[in-house]
Design a protein around this motif. Sequence first.
Motif, PDB file in Angstrom:
ATOM      1  N   THR A 137       0.841  -1.190   0.000  1.00  0.00           N
ATOM      2  CA  THR A 137       0.000   0.000   0.000  1.00  0.00           C
ATOM      3  C   THR A 137       0.875   1.238   0.000  1.00  0.00           C
ATOM      4  O   THR A 137       2.057   1.166   0.342  1.00  0.00           O
ATOM      5  N   ALA A 138       0.301   2.357  -0.390  1.00  0.00           N
ATOM      6  CA  ALA A 138       1.049   3.614  -0.373  1.00  0.00           C
ATOM      7  C   ALA A 138       1.270   4.050   1.073  1.00  0.00           C
ATOM      8  O   ALA A 138       0.345   3.981   1.892  1.00  0.00           O
ATOM      9  N   VAL A 139       2.500   4.510   1.383  1.00  0.00           N
ATOM     10  CA  VAL A 139       2.809   4.891   2.759  1.00  0.00           C
ATOM     11  C   VAL A 139       3.538   6.223   2.799  1.00  0.00           C
ATOM     12  O   VAL A 139       4.168   6.641   1.827  1.00  0.00           O
ATOM     13  N   TYR A 140       3.417   6.864   3.946  1.00  0.00           N
ATOM     14  CA  TYR A 140       4.211   8.041   4.265  1.00  0.00           C
ATOM     15  C   TYR A 140       5.430   7.575   5.058  1.00  0.00           C
ATOM     16  O   TYR A 140       5.319   6.715   5.932  1.00  0.00           O
ATOM     17  N   SER A 141       6.580   8.172   4.748  1.00  0.00           N
ATOM     18  CA  SER A 141       7.808   7.839   5.469  1.00  0.00           C
ATOM     19  C   SER A 141       8.385   9.110   6.065  1.00  0.00           C
ATOM     20  O   SER A 141       8.436  10.147   5.390  1.00  0.00           O
ATOM     21  N   TRP A 142       8.804   9.066   7.302  1.00  0.00           N
ATOM     22  CA  TRP A 142       9.392  10.241   7.938  1.00  0.00           C
ATOM     23  C   TRP A 142      10.405   9.838   8.997  1.00  0.00           C
ATOM     24  O   TRP A 142      10.447   8.681   9.425  1.00  0.00           O
ATOM     25  N   GLN A 143      11.217  10.809   9.391  1.00  0.00           N
ATOM     26  CA  GLN A 143      12.179  10.612  10.459  1.00  0.00           C
ATOM     27  C   GLN A 143      11.940  11.687  11.509  1.00  0.00           C
ATOM     28  O   GLN A 143      11.975  12.885  11.209  1.00  0.00           O
ATOM     29  N   ALA A 144      11.686  11.252  12.708  1.00  0.00           N
ATOM     30  CA  ALA A 144      11.374  12.175  13.799  1.00  0.00           C
ATOM     31  C   ALA A 144      12.647  12.753  14.395  1.00  0.00           C
ATOM     32  O   ALA A 144      13.656  12.060  14.536  1.00  0.00           O
ATOM     33  N   GLY A 145      12.592  14.038  14.751  1.00  0.00           N
ATOM     34  CA  GLY A 145      13.686  14.668  15.470  1.00  0.00           C
ATOM     35  C   GLY A 145      13.630  14.324  16.946  1.00  0.00           C
ATOM     36  O   GLY A 145      12.598  13.897  17.463  1.00  0.00           O
ATOM     37  N   ALA A 146      14.726  14.520  17.639  1.00  0.00           N
ATOM     38  CA  ALA A 146      14.812  14.172  19.051  1.00  0.00           C
ATOM     39  C   ALA A 146      13.940  15.092  19.898  1.00  0.00           C
ATOM     40  O   ALA A 146      13.773  16.280  19.579  1.00  0.00           O
ATOM     41  N   PRO A 147      13.361  14.576  20.986  1.00  0.00           N
ATOM     42  CA  PRO A 147      12.646  15.448  21.919  1.00  0.00           C
ATOM     43  C   PRO A 147      13.630  16.361  22.653  1.00  0.00           C
ATOM     44  O   PRO A 147      14.834  16.358  22.345  1.00  0.00           O
ATOM     45  N   ARG A 148      13.129  17.136  23.603  1.00  0.00           N
ATOM     46  CA  ARG A 148      14.016  18.019  24.358  1.00  0.00           C
ATOM     47  C   ARG A 148      15.157  17.212  24.970  1.00  0.00           C
ATOM     48  O   ARG A 148      14.938  16.161  25.567  1.00  0.00           O
ATOM     49  N   ASN A 149      16.378  17.703  24.768  1.00  0.00           N
ATOM     50  CA  ASN A 149      17.542  16.993  25.277  1.00  0.00           C
ATOM     51  C   ASN A 149      18.636  18.002  25.595  1.00  0.00           C
ATOM     52  O   ASN A 149      18.583  19.150  25.163  1.00  0.00           O
ATOM     53  N   TYR A 150      19.629  17.571  26.349  1.00  0.00           N
ATOM     54  CA  TYR A 150      20.682  18.495  26.760  1.00  0.00           C
ATOM     55  C   TYR A 150      22.054  17.905  26.494  1.00  0.00           C
ATOM     56  O   TYR A 150      22.244  16.684  26.342  1.00  0.00           O
ATOM     57  N   ARG A 151      23.046  18.808  26.440  1.00  0.00           N
ATOM     58  CA  ARG A 151      24.454  18.443  26.372  1.00  0.00           C
ATOM     59  C   ARG A 151      25.225  19.348  27.320  1.00  0.00           C
ATOM     60  O   ARG A 151      25.049  20.567  27.297  1.00  0.00           O
ATOM     61  N   LEU A 152      26.079  18.744  28.118  1.00  0.00           N
ATOM     62  CA  LEU A 152      26.878  19.478  29.094  1.00  0.00           C
ATOM     63  C   LEU A 152      28.343  19.121  28.891  1.00  0.00           C
ATOM     64  O   LEU A 152      28.706  17.947  28.898  1.00  0.00           O
ATOM     65  N   SER A 153      29.193  20.142  28.689  1.00  0.00           N
ATOM     66  CA  SER A 153      30.616  19.911  28.423  1.00  0.00           C
ATOM     67  C   SER A 153      31.487  20.687  29.401  1.00  0.00           C
ATOM     68  O   SER A 153      31.181  21.831  29.758  1.00  0.00           O
ATOM     69  N   PHE A 154      32.590  20.052  29.822  1.00  0.00           N
ATOM     70  CA  PHE A 154      33.608  20.674  30.667  1.00  0.00           C
ATOM     71  C   PHE A 154      34.928  20.654  29.900  1.00  0.00           C
ATOM     72  O   PHE A 154      35.346  19.596  29.409  1.00  0.00           O
ATOM     73  N   SER A 155      35.590  21.797  29.817  1.00  0.00           N
ATOM     74  CA  SER A 155      36.870  21.881  29.100  1.00  0.00           C
ATOM     75  C   SER A 155      37.925  22.508  29.984  1.00  0.00           C
ATOM     76  O   SER A 155      37.641  23.427  30.772  1.00  0.00           O
ATOM     77  N   TYR A 156      39.158  22.002  29.824  1.00  0.00           N
ATOM     78  CA  TYR A 156      40.290  22.567  30.574  1.00  0.00           C
ATOM     79  C   TYR A 156      41.479  22.668  29.638  1.00  0.00           C
ATOM     80  O   TYR A 156      41.839  21.698  28.949  1.00  0.00           O
ATOM     81  N   LYS A 157      42.095  23.849  29.588  1.00  0.00           N
ATOM     82  CA  LYS A 157      43.262  24.097  28.749  1.00  0.00           C
ATOM     83  C   LYS A 157      44.499  24.177  29.632  1.00  0.00           C
ATOM     84  O   LYS A 157      44.473  24.806  30.689  1.00  0.00           O
ATOM     85  N   PHE A 158      45.568  23.532  29.174  1.00  0.00           N
ATOM     86  CA  PHE A 158      46.799  23.543  29.973  1.00  0.00           C
ATOM     87  C   PHE A 158      48.018  23.548  29.069  1.00  0.00           C
ATOM     88  O   PHE A 158      47.893  23.417  27.847  1.00  0.00           O
TER      89      PHE A 158
END
Length: 809
Positions: free
Chosen positions: A788-809
């Motif tokens: 049968t004929a179908v619709y195809s899609w890709q869902a984006g991610a729900p609310r999400n977070y990224r946390l990064s710590f950086s140190y230069k030396f």
Amino acid sequence: MKYITLTNKHREIHLQISYNIILTFLLSVLTSTTFAQTGIIKGTIHTQNNRPAKNVVVKLNGSKEKEVDSLGRYEFHNLEAKSYEVTVKHISFASQVSTIHLKAGETRILDFILEDDKKTIQEVLVSAKKPIVEHQLSNSLRVQVPLLELSQNVQTINSEVIAKQQAFNLSDGVFRNISGVSRQTHWNDMYVNIHMRGSQIQAFRNGMNIVSSFWSPLSEDMATVERIEFVKGPAGFMMSSGDPAGIYNVVTKKPTGIQHAEVTMSLGSFENYRSTLDLDGKLSKDGKLLYRLNIAGSSKASFRPNEDNKRLVIAPVLSYKLNNKTIATFEYTYQKAKMTDVGSGYVMSPNGFKSLPRETTFIQKGTQPFNVDEHSTFLTIEHQLSSSWKFTAQGSYFNYNQTGASSWPKDIFPDGKVIRKSDIWDAKSTMVLAQAFLNGDFETGSVRHSVLAGIDLGSKDYIADWNQSIVLDSLNGGEFDPKNPVYGFDFGPQSFDRSLSLEERAARGGGSMNTKYSSVYVQDQLGFFDNKLRLTLAARYTSMAVGTWGGTPIKNDKITPRVGVSYSIDKNTSVYGLLDQTFLPQQGILFDGSKVKPITGNNYELGLKRDWFGGKWNSTLSFYQITKNHEITSYGPDPKMSVEVGQKKIKGIEFDLRGEITKGLNLIANYAYTDGKVSKVNEGVDQFFVGQILDGADKHIANLWMDYEISQGNAKGLAFQLGGYSNIDRATEYYSQEFKERNIEDYFRFDAGMGYRRDKFSINLNVQNLFDKYLIDGGSFYTDYFNTAVYSWQAGAPRNYRLSFSYKF
């Protein structure tokens, strides 16, 4: 001119004749110009690693001064015959002074190589923020003229923006910082498939085209990336065999000669963990041998069940300065990817887009993991022949190995139930690429010439086995129901037959693609009226043989001219016009049995560029029209069968604005209007219609990113970030004359974040999809693949977070 009215058969001949006449006339006039009796002192200033110096002030006799341009060049005109003291100053390097005696009408070249100032505090250099505005192309884009003077729209994303937005992979959406750029999501983050100006654009790395098949290359880890350059429209100075929409060029990190080390630890939603290490410095006391090492490892799951994705990248770079004129750089990158059976992002239903929850997946846990090993090497030699001439040679080798499978339904029924399957996808790719080019500047009378001449060679081979399938569900009650998912195997453990070599399996199933090409290019940018008016005349000859699906390669060759004009209204504002051409040999099996022709394309473009407030921020406005002829596309359920559509036209407007608007406040804003349609349909082609919107040609794309960092007081270093991204009046793939409406809803995503940077330490938090909307990253409509004929899609991610710590030396 009369030749404009001639037939298509003669246009290319007459265009080439006209080009030769114009060039001959200009040179004959220019060489007759006599030199003025006033003198000139000019030169180029480089750092110790042979890169153009930036932000350098050159003083003449302690009073008259100029700042070098983006290529490290300076020039003083109209000088009397006498002695001059030339002083070069930069806050991070030792000052240099040279005395020169200038004769009447003489032009003297005085170059400088900056040396480290031992008194400079290195920690200050390491912690300094990099501006988000770039004023010059990377060396890998060959054209050594400032962006403001280039008669083309080129936009850049640098490492400062990448870090602030916490883009870990090229598929993370960092390309939204460029007008009109989007991604047609496919195979998760394995490949990127970036679209611009109504087409998928070619992928380059360090100035070399690294596309060996429709799906490649493996998406780059941002830990290795210094900048990403988007060249809009055909780029004759880079290639003529590609889609006329343009290219993107990923420039990897190189040694700087400044001792630097940085470690970053990141974590985020969906079990997202990542660590990176960046080391930069000298391996010899004299600074001749430099190194750069980037290592990154990551592991993540997904908002969908049964997904897993691990990556490792190791990228060492060595740079050796043979003498003051020659530097050699060797670069090796290893990428390892291990992920779930790709295809987990696709959701399909006959009931319309978003008719299933965004967490829906057809993936079955326990199938064979997908493994990719990619090795790439670059060897680059740069030789400064003189202050005005430079020779560059580069060779590259890519080796890509893949074992695994891709998921795709075997059938879908009117009630939405699915028979799932897993298709083998073992593949191997090798590429050997080489290029050499010469940059030079000289003058004939009062006219400045910026010359580029080069040669490109390449051989690419891709083989794959995608001819075996494992069915996961049985009929008559065993179908998979996406609304009430029960995961498991109806037929017990199964495996693919790999008893034969990949070469044998690929030959048996027609799974081979190969490309061989050679190309020669010559360009001269002529500068008139003290370089205020610039005329670019160029031509490229390309010979290319392309074979796909195991067929005999088809060879095509063509000369593609390029004409560009750029005029500086003032030192901060320029207007430009461009006519460039491209062609792309293609291979396939046409339904009517006719011969496949190469894609031919023209781009006409006008634009306005401006730097604001001393170059702290800049803007570009462009208008373009692209015409594509003879493009073929898959037709029906068999991907090996194709049809030639006819003609496509894309026209649009693009606007980019970026920079530090006020102290501490950075802004990136862009908008693109794209009108991409099928303009002509060949007789007998019933799958397409005139006026059909092109896949990847969303009509309106608008993006905004702002970050503000407090620069003084007790809260110094505290930063706030906000981003908004939108695609309006979106385009989708069409597989039916009945499905003419674009009914994918508009895309609106908002991100926000905050951070803190102090001395050597920084912390950064980003929240994506702040309002937790059910977003569709891309979609299609299928009629021929299933029951049968179908619709195809890709869902984006729900609310999400990224946390990064950086140190230069």
